[in-house]
Design a protein around this motif. Sequence first.
Motif, short mmCIF file in Angstrom:
data_model
loop_
_atom_site.label_atom_id
_atom_site.label_comp_id
_atom_site.label_asym_id
_atom_site.label_seq_id
_atom_site.Cartn_x
_atom_site.Cartn_y
_atom_site.Cartn_z
N VAL A 137 67.78 138.37 9.20
CA VAL A 137 67.41 137.09 8.62
C VAL A 137 68.52 136.08 8.86
O VAL A 137 69.54 136.37 9.50
CB VAL A 137 67.12 137.25 7.11
N ILE A 138 68.35 134.87 8.34
CA ILE A 138 69.24 133.76 8.69
C ILE A 138 70.68 133.99 8.25
O ILE A 138 71.61 133.61 8.94
CB ILE A 138 68.68 132.42 8.12
N ALA A 184 76.82 136.96 12.00
CA ALA A 184 77.01 137.34 13.40
C ALA A 184 77.83 136.29 14.14
O ALA A 184 78.70 136.62 14.96
CB ALA A 184 75.66 137.52 14.09
N ALA A 185 77.57 135.01 13.86
CA ALA A 185 78.33 133.94 14.50
C ALA A 185 79.79 134.00 14.08
O ALA A 185 80.71 133.89 14.92
CB ALA A 185 77.73 132.58 14.15
N GLN A 201 78.80 133.28 2.85
CA GLN A 201 77.88 132.72 1.86
C GLN A 201 76.49 132.45 2.43
O GLN A 201 76.28 132.48 3.65
CB GLN A 201 78.47 131.43 1.29
N LEU A 202 75.58 132.15 1.53
CA LEU A 202 74.17 131.97 1.88
C LEU A 202 73.93 130.67 2.65
O LEU A 202 74.76 129.77 2.67
CB LEU A 202 73.31 131.97 0.61
N VAL A 203 72.75 130.61 3.26
CA VAL A 203 72.33 129.46 4.05
C VAL A 203 71.05 128.90 3.47
O VAL A 203 70.12 129.64 3.16
CB VAL A 203 72.10 129.86 5.52
N THR A 204 71.01 127.59 3.30
CA THR A 204 69.79 126.91 2.88
C THR A 204 69.20 126.20 4.09
O THR A 204 69.89 125.39 4.73
CB THR A 204 70.07 125.88 1.76
N VAL A 220 63.89 133.85 5.95
CA VAL A 220 63.84 133.19 7.24
C VAL A 220 64.37 134.16 8.28
O VAL A 220 65.52 134.61 8.19
CB VAL A 220 64.67 131.91 7.23
N LEU A 221 63.55 134.51 9.25
CA LEU A 221 63.96 135.49 10.26
C LEU A 221 64.88 134.87 11.30
O LEU A 221 64.69 133.73 11.72
CB LEU A 221 62.73 136.08 10.94
N MET A 222 65.84 135.66 11.73
CA MET A 222 66.82 135.21 12.71
C MET A 222 66.16 134.87 14.04
O MET A 222 66.50 133.86 14.67
CB MET A 222 67.88 136.30 12.90
N ASP A 223 65.20 135.69 14.48
CA ASP A 223 64.58 135.41 15.78
C ASP A 223 63.75 134.13 15.74
O ASP A 223 63.67 133.40 16.74
CB ASP A 223 63.75 136.60 16.27
N GLU A 224 63.17 133.79 14.59
CA GLU A 224 62.43 132.54 14.47
C GLU A 224 63.37 131.34 14.51
O GLU A 224 63.05 130.30 15.08
CB GLU A 224 61.61 132.54 13.17
N LEU A 225 64.56 131.50 13.89
CA LEU A 225 65.56 130.43 13.93
C LEU A 225 66.00 130.18 15.38
O LEU A 225 66.06 129.03 15.83
CB LEU A 225 66.78 130.82 13.09
#
Length: 549
Positions: free
Chosen positions: A131-132, A138-139, A362-365, A383-388
């Motif tokens: 997810v996001i 990862a970044a 921390q979280l992402v909005t 929110v899925l990472m691949d969709e982002l």
Amino acid sequence: MRLTDTLTEGLRAALAKAGLPSLDECVWEIPRQAEHGDYATNAAMVLARAAKRAPRQIADLIVKNFPALDEVERLEVAGPGFLNVFLSPAWCAGALREILAAGPAYGRAETPAGGRVRLEFVSANPTGPLVIVNARAAAVGDSLARLLRSQGVQVTTEFYVNDAGNQFEALARSLEVRVRQELGEPAVLPENAYPGEYLVDLAKEYRAEGGLVPAASERERVEHFGRYAVTRIVEGQRKVLRDYGVEFDVWSSEQRDVRDKGLAEKVLAEFASRGLSYDADGALWFRSTAFGDDKDRVVRKSNGELTYPAVDMAFHHYVKFGAADRIIDLLGPDHHGYVPRMKAALQALGHPPEAYEVLIVQLVTLLRDGQPVRMSKRRGEFVLMDELLEEVGRDAARFTFLMRRHDSPLDFDLAVATRQTSDNPVYYVQYAHARIRSIFGQAVEQGIAAPAPASVDTSPLVEPAELALIKRLLEYPELVRGAALALEPHRVAYWLHELAGEFHAWYKNHRVIQADVRLMHARMALCAAVGAVIRNGLDLLGVSAPESM
């Protein structure tokens, strides 16, 4: 040698010549106002007690005894004893040749650093797609590995797969129900099941491969469906991460690398032999309060099951520290309470407190033009990472995540990340690189050859904006070293954005290709150096430097 190292050597030489005490470390800052110089230090104030002199008197002695350096035009004493250094414009212009000659090596350490680092990040449970917040981790983690390696550190990146325990069993039972439903059976998801649509898709894949519900015991079915689900989900995680430019050196397994080897039991035996555990209420407890934790922790439940922390303590002690001198874990915001118990356990097992570090990501909005948005069609509230990545792309995602400290909540605006304007930070930086490449493209079209870095005459670069741009480039090695030491890759992203802004402003007011050949060649060298540094910095962030846009 970095410029600040040269300045520090000069300062130490001045102290020795003046008969003043030596200084172990000298901190240099870049003043916000140009009239305060290019670099400043409070060394005189730091030495005041040891030297038994007023800071301003010490600073005056440093100025009087400072050796002649090509890099330095003059020194001034300011305020209560600050030492301000003004760089030589001629030396700055000449330093462009060194930047160009270094190329991809500019900003990297010349000698390897000691020690081995084990860096774990993402490590999402294999109970669903990434997810996001995993994309942010990862970044940060991948960029941190690149930063540390640039400074000569041996880094092993690691993804830890939690393929055992309660969550593994819940995943297995959830998939079994979905398979039974796919086979037409009236099966219902249990209370603690995973309801995501991805398991419906996985059940269809399983059925398409000819899979059936095996005629076996419940324990055997849990193992069968759990291993199938973990294998497929981890395959999906690997693919998304690879598309994101993240490759792990090691994929560790809780089951294979810890539980199957009996490492948790080994740790518990070590605790017991040293009087660091006790029985209470039918459970086994670790005396973590003896090492700074707020309460003791259960390591074996009353039913005989190992707790997750017990397994993790063993993993860190035997596996991670077995191959590294320093461990860095990137954890999610819900793991704050987990850190003290792990630190206590590792300290109890003989590891120095500074050898284990935890960064909380921390979280992402997610926003679109400032308004909250939900993208996922397959995961409900997540929110899925691949969709982002599908919507904004790898470069925009990584750079946006790295524009803020990892421990600060982040608002990610999809509209901004896809906009091809100066509002979009990654576009702004990448466009500076592409603009430089276009300048050289235009030169080729006009039959103008780029000057050789070693022979170019950079002395025509005398305008304040040009010298300011060069001084900005000279900051880069120190910036990278500082970001690596602080474990803060966002510093690089922020600095690149500032550099791009300075370059765009300079380019707007200064013609590069022109009739004055000496000035043209000098400005082409300046452009080439800016482009090289942008490219180096983007590489540390895992972001591309496009030739055109």
